[in-house]
Write a protein that holds these residues in place. Structure first.
Motif, mmCIF file in Angstrom:
data_model
loop_
_atom_site.group_PDB
_atom_site.id
_atom_site.type_symbol
_atom_site.label_atom_id
_atom_site.label_comp_id
_atom_site.label_asym_id
_atom_site.label_seq_id
_atom_site.Cartn_x
_atom_site.Cartn_y
_atom_site.Cartn_z
ATOM 1 N N LYS A 143 0.992 -1.156 0.006
ATOM 2 C CA LYS A 143 -0.043 0.160 0.044
ATOM 3 C C LYS A 143 0.835 1.298 -0.010
ATOM 4 N N THR A 144 0.129 2.237 -0.199
ATOM 5 C CA THR A 144 1.061 3.653 -0.447
ATOM 6 C C THR A 144 1.335 4.089 1.277
ATOM 7 N N CYS A 145 1.987 5.128 1.146
ATOM 8 C CA CYS A 145 2.534 5.790 2.407
ATOM 9 C C CYS A 145 1.427 6.487 2.986
ATOM 10 N N PRO A 149 3.110 4.534 10.375
ATOM 11 C CA PRO A 149 3.663 3.603 9.722
ATOM 12 C C PRO A 149 3.125 2.482 9.069
ATOM 13 N N ASN A 150 2.231 1.500 9.641
ATOM 14 C CA ASN A 150 1.411 0.700 9.258
ATOM 15 C C ASN A 150 0.351 0.809 8.035
ATOM 16 N N ASP A 151 0.499 2.018 7.761
ATOM 17 C CA ASP A 151 -0.485 2.355 6.563
ATOM 18 C C ASP A 151 0.126 1.616 5.151
ATOM 19 N N ALA A 152 1.342 1.243 4.915
ATOM 20 C CA ALA A 152 1.906 0.963 3.813
ATOM 21 C C ALA A 152 1.567 -0.520 3.644
ATOM 22 N N ALA A 205 1.803 -2.981 -5.522
ATOM 23 C CA ALA A 205 2.994 -2.707 -4.855
ATOM 24 C C ALA A 205 3.209 -1.108 -5.065
ATOM 25 N N ARG A 206 2.934 -0.506 -4.069
ATOM 26 C CA ARG A 206 2.803 1.003 -3.974
ATOM 27 C C ARG A 206 3.748 1.763 -3.064
ATOM 28 N N SER A 207 4.674 1.126 -2.494
ATOM 29 C CA SER A 207 5.671 1.893 -1.726
ATOM 30 C C SER A 207 6.975 0.983 -1.155
ATOM 31 N N LEU A 208 8.026 1.920 -1.118
ATOM 32 C CA LEU A 208 9.241 1.374 -0.514
ATOM 33 C C LEU A 208 9.484 1.912 0.899
ATOM 34 N N VAL A 209 9.651 0.682 1.732
ATOM 35 C CA VAL A 209 9.461 1.249 3.384
ATOM 36 C C VAL A 209 11.019 0.961 3.738
ATOM 37 N N PHE A 210 11.462 1.965 4.604
ATOM 38 C CA PHE A 210 12.835 1.878 5.420
ATOM 39 C C PHE A 210 12.493 1.419 6.717
ATOM 40 N N HIS A 211 13.211 0.331 7.168
ATOM 41 C CA HIS A 211 13.197 -0.082 8.569
ATOM 42 C C HIS A 211 14.343 0.110 9.421
ATOM 43 N N GLU A 212 14.156 -0.030 10.496
ATOM 44 C CA GLU A 212 15.234 0.418 11.587
ATOM 45 C C GLU A 212 16.479 -0.399 11.713
ATOM 46 N N HIS A 213 16.349 -1.601 11.122
ATOM 47 C CA HIS A 213 17.738 -2.347 11.222
ATOM 48 C C HIS A 213 17.744 -3.320 9.940
ATOM 49 N N GLY A 226 12.574 -4.779 12.321
ATOM 50 C CA GLY A 226 12.475 -3.516 13.117
ATOM 51 C C GLY A 226 11.558 -2.781 12.653
ATOM 52 N N SER A 227 11.156 -1.483 13.440
ATOM 53 C CA SER A 227 10.160 -0.485 12.935
ATOM 54 C C SER A 227 10.255 0.069 11.872
ATOM 55 N N ARG A 228 9.310 0.389 11.154
ATOM 56 C CA ARG A 228 9.100 1.225 10.023
ATOM 57 C C ARG A 228 9.729 2.811 10.307
ATOM 58 N N VAL A 229 10.717 3.200 9.731
ATOM 59 C CA VAL A 229 11.312 4.834 9.950
ATOM 60 C C VAL A 229 10.939 5.667 8.894
ATOM 61 N N ALA A 230 10.552 5.364 7.646
ATOM 62 C CA ALA A 230 10.424 5.906 6.562
ATOM 63 C C ALA A 230 9.564 5.229 5.440
ATOM 64 N N CYS A 231 9.127 6.066 4.596
ATOM 65 C CA CYS A 231 8.427 5.462 3.520
ATOM 66 C C CYS A 231 8.329 6.034 2.184
ATOM 67 N N VAL A 232 8.272 5.781 0.919
ATOM 68 C CA VAL A 232 8.302 6.434 -0.333
ATOM 69 C C VAL A 232 7.370 5.937 -1.006
ATOM 70 N N LYS A 233 6.553 6.652 -1.651
ATOM 71 C CA LYS A 233 5.519 6.407 -2.605
ATOM 72 C C LYS A 233 5.991 6.085 -3.767
ATOM 73 N N VAL A 234 5.723 4.779 -4.302
ATOM 74 C CA VAL A 234 6.552 4.558 -5.630
ATOM 75 C C VAL A 234 5.421 3.640 -6.506
ATOM 76 N N PRO A 235 4.845 3.976 -7.664
ATOM 77 C CA PRO A 235 4.005 3.439 -8.597
ATOM 78 C C PRO A 235 4.798 2.409 -9.094
ATOM 79 N N PHE A 236 5.072 1.253 -8.604
ATOM 80 C CA PHE A 236 5.688 0.354 -9.263
ATOM 81 C C PHE A 236 4.931 -0.304 -10.559
ATOM 82 N N LYS A 237 5.431 -0.475 -11.435
ATOM 83 C CA LYS A 237 4.996 -1.049 -12.714
ATOM 84 C C LYS A 237 4.788 -2.760 -12.779
ATOM 85 N N GLY A 238 3.730 -3.036 -13.298
ATOM 86 C CA GLY A 238 3.363 -4.649 -13.164
ATOM 87 C C GLY A 238 3.871 -5.099 -14.554
#
Length: 238
Positions: A143-145, A149-152, A205-213, A226-238
Motif C-alpha cells: 500500500k501507499t505511505c 507507519p502501518n499504512d503501507a 506494490a505501492r511503496s518502499l519502506v525503510f526499517h530500523e535495522h 524492526g520498526s518502519r522509520v520512513a516510506c516512499v510512494k512508488v507507483p511500481f509497474k506490473g
C-alpha cells in the motif's frame, strides 16, 4: 546535473545502448525529500523517525522492467560505491553522486514487456542525509505511505504466504519479496540494488519502506527489520 536527472538520463541511454533492436525498457524514477509523517497526503516520502531519517533527507528510487542486457549481472544487496550513472553501466562504479532534485516521479512511455525475453524487476535506491554508519532494511510494500507507519501494509510477495504476518523463510525471502539493504557512510549517504525474476501484480506494490535495522532471515523472524522509520510512494509497474 542532479542525482535524479543523472539517473533518468542514464536509464534511458543505457536501455537504448544495450538493446538497440527493441524499444527502451519501461522504468519508473521517484525522487523526493522526506517530509514529516503528518504531511503524507501531499509528499512522496515521509519519515516516522527523524533521528534515523531526518526531515529533508533525500531519496531516489528506480525500477527497471525486463532483462538486463549489458554491464553484467548483479547480486542481491550489491552495494554501489559511486555515482548512479556509473552504476547503471558497470558492476564496479566509482565517483561521488550529486544531490537529487527535491521531488518528482517519472515513468517511461514504453509498453509492458518491450525488453524482450526478460520478465524480471530491478529496484535501486539512493539516499542522502540519513543517519550515518547505519544499516536499514528496505522492502517493497503493498500500500501507499500514510501518516502512520502501518499504512503501507505488508511486504509485497510474489507468492503470498497464506499465514500473515509472514515470517516463514519459504515466503519471506529476497527471491519472493523485494529486499534491499542500505548501509550509509559517514555522511549518511548510501545505495542498494536488487533483482527478482518476476514482476509486480498491477497496482499491488505501492511503496518502499525503510526499517530500523537489517532484515532477518531465520524462521519465525524472516523478513523482520524492526520498526518502519520512513516510506516512499512508488507507483511500481506490473
Amino acid at each position: 546535473m542532479s542525482l535524479a536527472m543523472a539517473v533518468t538520463a542514464a536509464a534511458a541511454a543505457s536501455m537504448v545502448a544495450v538493446s538497440p533492436a527493441v524499444s527502451p525498457c519501461p522504468f519508473v524514477v521517484v525522487h523526493a525529500k522526506f517530509a514529516p509523517a503528518a504531511e503524507a497526503s501531499s509528499h512522496k516520502a515521509v519519515t516516522y523517525n527523524t533521528k534515523l531519517v531526518p526531515v529533508s533527507a533525500k531519496v531516489v528510487v528506480v525500477e527497471f522492467l525486463g532483462k538486463w542486457h549489458g554491464g553484467g549481472e548483479y547480486r542481491h544487496h550489491h552495494q554501489w560505491q559511486g555515482a548512479p550513472q556509473a552504476a547503471l553501466t558497470t558492476p564496479s562504479p566509482t565517483g561521488t553522486p550529486t544531490s537529487p532534485s527535491p521531488t518528482g516521479t517519472q515513468t517511461s512511455p514504453s509498453p509492458h514487456g518491450t525488453q524482450g525475453e526478460g520478465k524480471g524487476t530491478r529496484v535501486m535506491v539512493w539516499v542522502r542525509g540519513l543517519k550515518a554508519n547505519h544499516t536499514f532494511g528496505v522492502h517493497v510494500h503493498t500500500k501507499t505511505c500514510g501518516t502512520m507507519p502501518n499504512d503501507a501494509g505488508p511486504h509485497y510477495q510474489n507468492v503470498k504466504d497464506p499465514k500473515q504476518p509472514s515470517t516463514n523463510p519459504k515466503y519471506a525471502n529476497p527471491h519472493n519479496e523485494v529486499w534491499l539493504q542500505v548501509t550509509t557512510d559517514k555522511s549518511g549517504d548510501g545505495h542498494a540494488m536488487t533483482h527478482v525474476n518476476w514482476r509486480f501484480r498491477d497496482s499491488q506494490a505501492r511503496s518502499l519502506v525503510f526499517h530500523e535495522h537489517a532484515t532477518a532471515t531465520h524462521k519465525g523472524h524472516a523478513g523482520e527489520a524492526g520498526s518502519r522509520v520512513a516510506c516512499v510512494k512508488v507507483p511500481f509497474k506490473g
